[in-house]
Design a protein around this motif. Sequence first.
Motif, PDB file in Angstrom:
ATOM      1  N   ASP A 154       0.857  -1.184   0.000  1.00 60.20           N
ATOM      2  CA  ASP A 154       0.000   0.000   0.000  1.00 60.20           C
ATOM      3  C   ASP A 154       0.891   1.230   0.000  1.00 60.20           C
ATOM      4  N   THR A 184       1.820   5.378  -0.625  1.00 55.63           N
ATOM      5  CA  THR A 184       1.425   6.791  -0.605  1.00 55.63           C
ATOM      6  C   THR A 184       2.574   7.617  -1.156  1.00 55.63           C
ATOM      7  N   LYS A 196      -0.996  14.406  -2.717  1.00 57.46           N
ATOM      8  CA  LYS A 196      -0.898  13.044  -2.185  1.00 57.46           C
ATOM      9  C   LYS A 196      -1.633  12.079  -3.113  1.00 57.46           C
ATOM     10  N   ARG A 197      -0.936  10.988  -3.468  1.00 62.76           N
ATOM     11  CA  ARG A 197      -1.562   9.971  -4.301  1.00 62.76           C
ATOM     12  C   ARG A 197      -1.299   8.596  -3.706  1.00 62.76           C
ATOM     13  N   ARG A 198      -2.265   7.716  -3.902  1.00 63.98           N
ATOM     14  CA  ARG A 198      -2.158   6.384  -3.313  1.00 63.98           C
ATOM     15  C   ARG A 198      -2.320   5.310  -4.382  1.00 63.98           C
ATOM     16  N   GLN A 235      -3.755   1.996   4.165  1.00 64.38           N
ATOM     17  CA  GLN A 235      -3.536   3.245   3.439  1.00 64.38           C
ATOM     18  C   GLN A 235      -2.990   4.320   4.357  1.00 64.38           C
ATOM     19  N   GLY A 248       0.593   3.835   5.091  1.00 62.57           N
ATOM     20  CA  GLY A 248       1.407   4.341   3.995  1.00 62.57           C
ATOM     21  C   GLY A 248       1.578   5.851   4.085  1.00 62.57           C
ATOM     22  N   ASP A 249       0.519   6.550   4.495  1.00 63.59           N
ATOM     23  CA  ASP A 249       0.594   8.003   4.671  1.00 63.59           C
ATOM     24  C   ASP A 249       1.622   8.369   5.732  1.00 63.59           C
ATOM     25  N   ALA A 298       5.170   7.806   4.513  1.00 62.52           N
ATOM     26  CA  ALA A 298       5.561   8.854   3.560  1.00 62.52           C
ATOM     27  C   ALA A 298       5.886  10.155   4.296  1.00 62.52           C
TER      28      ALA A 298
END
Length: 324
Positions: free
Chosen positions: A19, A21, A29-31, A104, A107-108, A111
């Motif tokens: 997952d 980010t 921000k893109r996932r 998710q 992952g944020d 990042a």
Amino acid sequence: MNKTVSAYVGVDVSKKTLDVTLLNEKGGKRRKRVANTTDGIQALHNWLEKQTDGQIHICMESTSVYWEELAETFYEMGYIVSVVNPVRIKGYAMSQLRRSKTDQLDGDVIADFCKSQEPPTWTPPTAEQKKLRALVRHMEALKKSRTQQSNRLETCRDEEVEASLEMLLKTIDAEIEQVKKRINDLIDQNPDLKEKKELLESIKGFGEKTAIHILAEMFDIEDYENAKAVAADAGITTSHHESGTSVRRKPKISRMGKATIRSALHYPAITAIQHNPVVRKLAKRLEARGKKKSVIRVAAMRKLMHLAYGVIKNKKPFDPAYTG
């Protein structure tokens, strides 16, 4: 590698999925989610190439062995790669008051951590180090298999099955000896590994088996920031939980790290408490404070990792008069 970093990527790694980010230079921000497979990693690379023309710094947690292919592949592709102990990510999430937990959002956090902390670049192991790690892990798998089949033999009541199990055990024993010889030959033929093994064995409490385990799983031990970071990566630091004035839970060992190292340190810690003057002094001090045996044993494990870092970092054998 000369391009300016224009995007920071956090990857939450699991056995089956990645997952991702991405934080770009404009604050966007893109996932994305891909399979944790060779094809999935290639698909991730293709996606990232479309997001920015600049250098990408990608960060992931050292979760079991699931991160290894991703890290090695992206390193070879020219990404800046960082592999971070999950304890650091968890601590960062708490400092940012991140209470929700999904893949998710993980992952944020990773990042954000990558962008704000700029963790050091990860370097892949050499061919010899990878071979050593593979052989040691194979050895442990063989030993577990032997224990399983031996337990079956003890309870077996069928002569035909008994004969089969006895033959299987002989085969496993022979394979264990062959792998053991291959490990020793590999170390003897590599001056760096041989020197590090001898330094680790100079620590009272460490035998050949423990030294080899540490070499296999923490081959870059001298590159850690400090001894505390080494202990954290092994998952033998103490975690605390405090909130306001009313919540006070007992500190407990952090198990977010290399389980194989913790397992390998169990009996050496017991031996070191008796025979290593540095560890024995620590144990007596904790005992005088009323600490339980289990707490003392964990403290001994942690001290052994500090000593391991010290002898390899300084390239000097263990000094019984050490007072650090």
